[in-house]
Design a protein around this motif. Structure first.
Motif, PDB file in Angstrom:
ATOM      1  N   MET A 196       0.917  -1.488   0.307  1.00  0.00           N
ATOM      2  CA  MET A 196      -0.011   0.016   0.170  1.00  0.00           C
ATOM      3  C   MET A 196       0.960   1.177   0.280  1.00  0.00           C
ATOM      4  O   MET A 196       1.784   1.858   0.454  1.00  0.00           O
ATOM      5  CB  MET A 196      -0.884   0.317   1.524  1.00  0.00           C
ATOM      6  N   SER A 197       0.415   1.862  -0.590  1.00  0.00           N
ATOM      7  CA  SER A 197       1.626   3.585  -0.890  1.00  0.00           C
ATOM      8  C   SER A 197       1.180   4.776   0.259  1.00  0.00           C
ATOM      9  O   SER A 197      -0.168   4.191   1.123  1.00  0.00           O
ATOM     10  CB  SER A 197       0.887   4.672  -2.128  1.00  0.00           C
ATOM     11  N   ALA A 198       2.064   5.289   0.617  1.00  0.00           N
ATOM     12  CA  ALA A 198       2.502   6.060   2.008  1.00  0.00           C
ATOM     13  C   ALA A 198       2.065   7.492   1.482  1.00  0.00           C
ATOM     14  O   ALA A 198       1.213   8.188   2.187  1.00  0.00           O
ATOM     15  CB  ALA A 198       4.166   5.802   2.120  1.00  0.00           C
ATOM     16  N   GLY A 199       1.102   7.097   0.504  1.00  0.00           N
ATOM     17  CA  GLY A 199       0.463   8.834   0.248  1.00  0.00           C
ATOM     18  C   GLY A 199       1.406  10.022  -0.355  1.00  0.00           C
ATOM     19  O   GLY A 199       2.097  10.243  -0.042  1.00  0.00           O
ATOM     20  N   ALA A 200       0.940  10.583  -0.433  1.00  0.00           N
ATOM     21  CA  ALA A 200       1.104  12.217  -0.612  1.00  0.00           C
ATOM     22  C   ALA A 200       1.930  12.786   0.901  1.00  0.00           C
ATOM     23  O   ALA A 200       1.946  12.478   1.078  1.00  0.00           O
ATOM     24  CB  ALA A 200       0.171  13.022  -1.590  1.00  0.00           C
ATOM     25  N   THR A 201       2.707  13.364   0.330  1.00  0.00           N
ATOM     26  CA  THR A 201       4.173  13.864   0.991  1.00  0.00           C
ATOM     27  C   THR A 201       3.927  15.683   0.889  1.00  0.00           C
ATOM     28  O   THR A 201       3.681  16.105  -0.284  1.00  0.00           O
ATOM     29  CB  THR A 201       4.877  13.418   1.066  1.00  0.00           C
ATOM     30  N   ILE A 202       4.165  15.920   1.797  1.00  0.00           N
ATOM     31  CA  ILE A 202       3.941  17.506   1.745  1.00  0.00           C
ATOM     32  C   ILE A 202       5.877  18.199   0.770  1.00  0.00           C
ATOM     33  O   ILE A 202       6.371  17.660   1.958  1.00  0.00           O
ATOM     34  CB  ILE A 202       3.790  18.894   2.889  1.00  0.00           C
ATOM     35  N   SER A 203       5.685  18.762   0.180  1.00  0.00           N
ATOM     36  CA  SER A 203       7.073  19.383  -0.976  1.00  0.00           C
ATOM     37  C   SER A 203       7.295  20.924  -0.978  1.00  0.00           C
ATOM     38  O   SER A 203       8.792  20.873  -1.293  1.00  0.00           O
ATOM     39  CB  SER A 203       6.188  18.596  -2.118  1.00  0.00           C
ATOM     40  N   ASP A 204       6.021  21.161  -0.315  1.00  0.00           N
ATOM     41  CA  ASP A 204       6.308  23.347  -0.196  1.00  0.00           C
ATOM     42  C   ASP A 204       5.533  23.819   0.556  1.00  0.00           C
ATOM     43  O   ASP A 204       4.273  23.272   0.598  1.00  0.00           O
ATOM     44  CB  ASP A 204       6.777  23.478  -2.170  1.00  0.00           C
ATOM     45  N   VAL A 205       6.417  24.316   0.916  1.00  0.00           N
ATOM     46  CA  VAL A 205       5.240  25.704   2.144  1.00  0.00           C
ATOM     47  C   VAL A 205       5.156  27.276   1.166  1.00  0.00           C
ATOM     48  O   VAL A 205       6.718  26.655   1.768  1.00  0.00           O
ATOM     49  CB  VAL A 205       4.742  25.432   3.012  1.00  0.00           C
ATOM     50  N   ARG A 206       4.601  27.642   1.054  1.00  0.00           N
ATOM     51  CA  ARG A 206       4.979  29.604   0.768  1.00  0.00           C
ATOM     52  C   ARG A 206       3.226  29.895   1.596  1.00  0.00           C
ATOM     53  O   ARG A 206       2.725  29.426   1.147  1.00  0.00           O
ATOM     54  CB  ARG A 206       4.757  29.409  -0.126  1.00  0.00           C
ATOM     55  N   LEU A 207       3.962  31.069   1.880  1.00  0.00           N
ATOM     56  CA  LEU A 207       2.892  32.087   2.558  1.00  0.00           C
ATOM     57  C   LEU A 207       1.892  33.172   0.855  1.00  0.00           C
ATOM     58  O   LEU A 207       2.871  33.067  -0.105  1.00  0.00           O
ATOM     59  CB  LEU A 207       3.847  33.558   3.225  1.00  0.00           C
ATOM     60  N   THR A 208       1.114  33.184   0.828  1.00  0.00           N
ATOM     61  CA  THR A 208       0.275  33.810   0.416  1.00  0.00           C
ATOM     62  C   THR A 208      -1.362  34.509   0.445  1.00  0.00           C
ATOM     63  O   THR A 208      -0.861  34.339   1.879  1.00  0.00           O
ATOM     64  CB  THR A 208      -0.393  32.287  -0.388  1.00  0.00           C
ATOM     65  N   ALA A 209      -2.202  35.019   0.107  1.00  0.00           N
ATOM     66  CA  ALA A 209      -2.730  35.671   0.260  1.00  0.00           C
ATOM     67  C   ALA A 209      -4.403  35.025  -0.296  1.00  0.00           C
ATOM     68  O   ALA A 209      -4.425  35.000  -1.359  1.00  0.00           O
ATOM     69  CB  ALA A 209      -2.808  37.765  -0.241  1.00  0.00           C
ATOM     70  N   THR A 210      -5.077  35.423   0.635  1.00  0.00           N
ATOM     71  CA  THR A 210      -6.077  34.928   0.428  1.00  0.00           C
ATOM     72  C   THR A 210      -7.417  35.985  -0.388  1.00  0.00           C
ATOM     73  O   THR A 210      -6.252  37.426  -0.546  1.00  0.00           O
ATOM     74  CB  THR A 210      -7.806  34.413   1.424  1.00  0.00           C
ATOM     75  N   HIS A 211      -7.972  35.274  -0.971  1.00  0.00           N
ATOM     76  CA  HIS A 211      -8.950  36.787  -1.216  1.00  0.00           C
ATOM     77  C   HIS A 211      -9.372  38.121  -0.755  1.00  0.00           C
ATOM     78  O   HIS A 211      -9.508  39.256  -1.748  1.00  0.00           O
ATOM     79  CB  HIS A 211     -10.344  36.347  -2.293  1.00  0.00           C
ATOM     80  N   GLY A 252      -7.121  39.289   1.230  1.00  0.00           N
ATOM     81  CA  GLY A 252      -6.393  39.749   1.917  1.00  0.00           C
ATOM     82  C   GLY A 252      -5.484  38.917   3.053  1.00  0.00           C
ATOM     83  O   GLY A 252      -4.943  39.873   3.337  1.00  0.00           O
ATOM     84  N   GLU A 253      -6.268  38.317   3.321  1.00  0.00           N
ATOM     85  CA  GLU A 253      -5.809  37.315   4.990  1.00  0.00           C
ATOM     86  C   GLU A 253      -4.938  36.877   4.331  1.00  0.00           C
ATOM     87  O   GLU A 253      -4.566  35.503   2.866  1.00  0.00           O
ATOM     88  CB  GLU A 253      -6.655  36.603   5.259  1.00  0.00           C
ATOM     89  N   ALA A 254      -3.902  36.337   5.465  1.00  0.00           N
ATOM     90  CA  ALA A 254      -3.049  35.096   5.385  1.00  0.00           C
ATOM     91  C   ALA A 254      -3.570  34.189   5.136  1.00  0.00           C
ATOM     92  O   ALA A 254      -4.507  33.575   5.879  1.00  0.00           O
ATOM     93  CB  ALA A 254      -2.039  35.490   5.909  1.00  0.00           C
ATOM     94  N   ALA A 255      -2.705  33.144   4.169  1.00  0.00           N
ATOM     95  CA  ALA A 255      -2.895  31.543   4.150  1.00  0.00           C
ATOM     96  C   ALA A 255      -1.752  31.023   3.133  1.00  0.00           C
ATOM     97  O   ALA A 255      -0.852  31.458   3.341  1.00  0.00           O
ATOM     98  CB  ALA A 255      -4.208  31.464   3.073  1.00  0.00           C
ATOM     99  N   LEU A 256      -1.110  29.479   3.879  1.00  0.00           N
ATOM    100  CA  LEU A 256      -0.184  29.167   3.246  1.00  0.00           C
ATOM    101  C   LEU A 256      -0.723  27.842   2.128  1.00  0.00           C
ATOM    102  O   LEU A 256      -1.969  27.535   2.039  1.00  0.00           O
ATOM    103  CB  LEU A 256      -0.158  28.001   4.496  1.00  0.00           C
ATOM    104  N   ALA A 257      -0.081  28.509   1.382  1.00  0.00           N
ATOM    105  CA  ALA A 257      -0.165  27.120  -0.443  1.00  0.00           C
ATOM    106  C   ALA A 257       1.132  26.047   0.244  1.00  0.00           C
ATOM    107  O   ALA A 257       2.683  26.899   0.458  1.00  0.00           O
ATOM    108  CB  ALA A 257       0.321  28.400  -1.020  1.00  0.00           C
ATOM    109  N   ILE A 258       0.070  25.211   0.144  1.00  0.00           N
ATOM    110  CA  ILE A 258       0.559  23.777   0.068  1.00  0.00           C
ATOM    111  C   ILE A 258       0.785  23.330  -0.380  1.00  0.00           C
ATOM    112  O   ILE A 258      -0.073  22.531  -1.664  1.00  0.00           O
ATOM    113  CB  ILE A 258       0.379  23.100   1.905  1.00  0.00           C
ATOM    114  N   GLU A 259       2.232  23.018  -0.975  1.00  0.00           N
ATOM    115  CA  GLU A 259       1.877  21.742  -2.584  1.00  0.00           C
ATOM    116  C   GLU A 259       2.326  19.847  -1.786  1.00  0.00           C
ATOM    117  O   GLU A 259       3.290  19.701  -1.215  1.00  0.00           O
ATOM    118  CB  GLU A 259       3.839  21.910  -2.885  1.00  0.00           C
TER     119      GLU A 259
END
Length: 75
Positions: free
Chosen positions: A1-16, A18-25
């Protein structure tokens, strides 16, 4: 069975709003990539669940650490 996805990148971004959010790849075992956004409140809960002090430290963790809320479905 596969281990599934892993987090490969995390960046700070803004929502529509204008609030802070994380963009997680996410990187999947087959090489596919996807991106999810989480708001600042959820980001704090995700970091606590993963046992890390900074968003950058999420890289390498399984995608399942993002599961900190019960989804609210409309129906």
């Amino acid at each position: 069975m596969s281990a599934g996805a892993t987090i490969s990148d995390v960046r700070l971004t803004a929502t529509h709003d204008g609030e802070a959010a994380l963009a997680i790849e996410l990187l999947f075992p087959n090489g596919g990539r996807s991106q999810v956004h989480i708001n600042a409140e959820e980001a704090a809960d995700v970091m606590a669940a993963a046992g890390v002090a900074s968003a950058d430290a999420l890289v390498g963790h399984p995608w399942t650490v993002l599961n900190v809320r019960d989804p609210k479905f409309m129906g």
